[in-house]
Design an enzyme around this catalytic site. Structure first.
Site, PDB file in Angstrom:
ATOM      1  N   TYR A 102       0.822  -1.124   0.304  1.00 34.17           N
ATOM      2  CA  TYR A 102       0.128   0.006  -0.030  1.00 34.17           C
ATOM      3  C   TYR A 102       0.947   1.159   0.095  1.00 34.17           C
ATOM      4  CZ  TYR A 102      -3.768   3.183   1.645  1.00 34.17           C
ATOM      5  OH  TYR A 102      -4.531   4.109   2.006  1.00 34.17           O
ATOM      6  N   LYS A 113       1.074   4.122  -2.688  1.00 36.27           N
ATOM      7  CA  LYS A 113       0.764   5.401  -2.440  1.00 36.27           C
ATOM      8  C   LYS A 113       1.926   6.372  -2.599  1.00 36.27           C
ATOM      9  CE  LYS A 113      -3.579   4.894  -1.508  1.00 36.27           C
ATOM     10  NZ  LYS A 113      -4.745   5.555  -2.164  1.00 36.27           N
TER      11      LYS A 113
END
Length: 297
Positions: free
Chosen positions: A153, A157
């Site tokens: 993640y 990002k």
């Protein structure tokens, strides 16, 4: 007053959580909204229509190019234009890196980073042709600062920030402004991760006003807006003035001995592009050696 009358917005992951809040916020200020989600967005469309707005929903997998093309086609067929893209779709596959299956790595990258790129790429020619476009990537504090158990993640990002930086440069001459939103909100993705009293404060609705600013006509570009609970800040990537060894011995020991200068924040710069760093290094090296350099910083 910030309004979106006559404009069309696509919100991915718009059926719930932050996406739902963004879709409702855009519609309340006059935008026609396409709610794109793997889940059914009909409920959000009904909310928008009940308030007098205009909206449609599509079942969209942002990681699938054909699905993204269909999403754009629906908006273009219905309204003939798209002005705003909010890349909000996401999912979690949290595990420590040692225990993470590579399939979980790929899925998170595919949805967050590649999905955002696919949606933006599908609309980029349209934005260039119309000389107008507003794009937001939903980044995260995990991407900015790291978070245990979120290597996939966080990487996705952080990748969005690099994508924003480049698209800001490539889109500027066409009136396209590109930003990142780094929200902290209590949603289904964070269910059980936040204390109840904190979750009550960190609502999606407290973040959407920042999103509306980032996609407005007078929006900034290349801004990382952090938001949570009605509190807003800007995260910035800066580079210190650093340590110039060009006039002497360039050794690892010298780098280690000068570590205090490397981390000294005084005079740190927010560089506009990668070549600004290259030019600065070349200029400092030339100056230390007493050499001319015909390359302006």
């Amino acid at each position: 007053m910030i309004r979106f009358d006559g404009q069309v917005a696509i919100v991915t992951g718009g059926a719930a959580g932050l996406g739902r809040s963004h879709a409702l916020g855009l519609a309340a200020r006059g935008a026609k909204v396409l709610v794109a989600d793997m889940a059914d967005g009909a409920g959000v469309v009904s909310e928008i229509e009940a308030a007098g707005g205009t909206a449609l929903a599509t079942r969209t997998d942002v990681s699938d190019e054909a699905s993204v093309a269909e999403m754009v086609a629906v908006a273009m067929s219905a309204w003939g234009q798209v002005d705003i893209l909010v890349n909000n779709a996401g999912l979690l596959r949290d595990k420590s890196f040692a225990k993470m299956e590579i399939s979980d790595w790929r899925r998170v990258i595919d949805v967050h980073l590649t999905g955002s790129a696919l949606c933006t790429h599908a609309l980029w020619p349209h934005f260039r042709e119309r000389q107008y476009g507003r794009v937001v990537f939903t980044t995260s504090g995990s991407g900015l600062y790291g978070n245990f158990g979120q290597a996939n993640y966080a990487a996705a990002k952080a990748g969005m920030i690099g994508l924003m930086n480049t698209l800001h440069l490539e889109g500027a001459r066409y009136g396209i402004r590109v930003n990142c939103l780094a929200p902290t909100a209590a949603t289904a993705m964070t269910d059980g991760l936040l204390p109840e009293d904190a979750a009550a404060l960190l609502t999606p609705e407290s973040i959407t006003p920042g999103l509306l600013w980032l996609v407005s006509q007078d929006a900034p570009s290349r801004t990382i807006l952090a938001a949570g609970g009605g509190v807003f800040s800007v995260a910035r990537i800066t580079e210190t003035l650093g340590l110039n060894l060009a006039g002497g011995e360039i050794t690892p020991e010298a780098v280690a001995q000068g570590a205090a200068l490397l981390t000294d924040p005084d005079g740190a710069e927010d560089l506009p592009d990668a070549f600004s760093q290259t030019r600065r290094f070349a200029a400092q090296a030339a100056e230390a050696r007493g050499l001319p350099l015909d390359w302006k910083v």
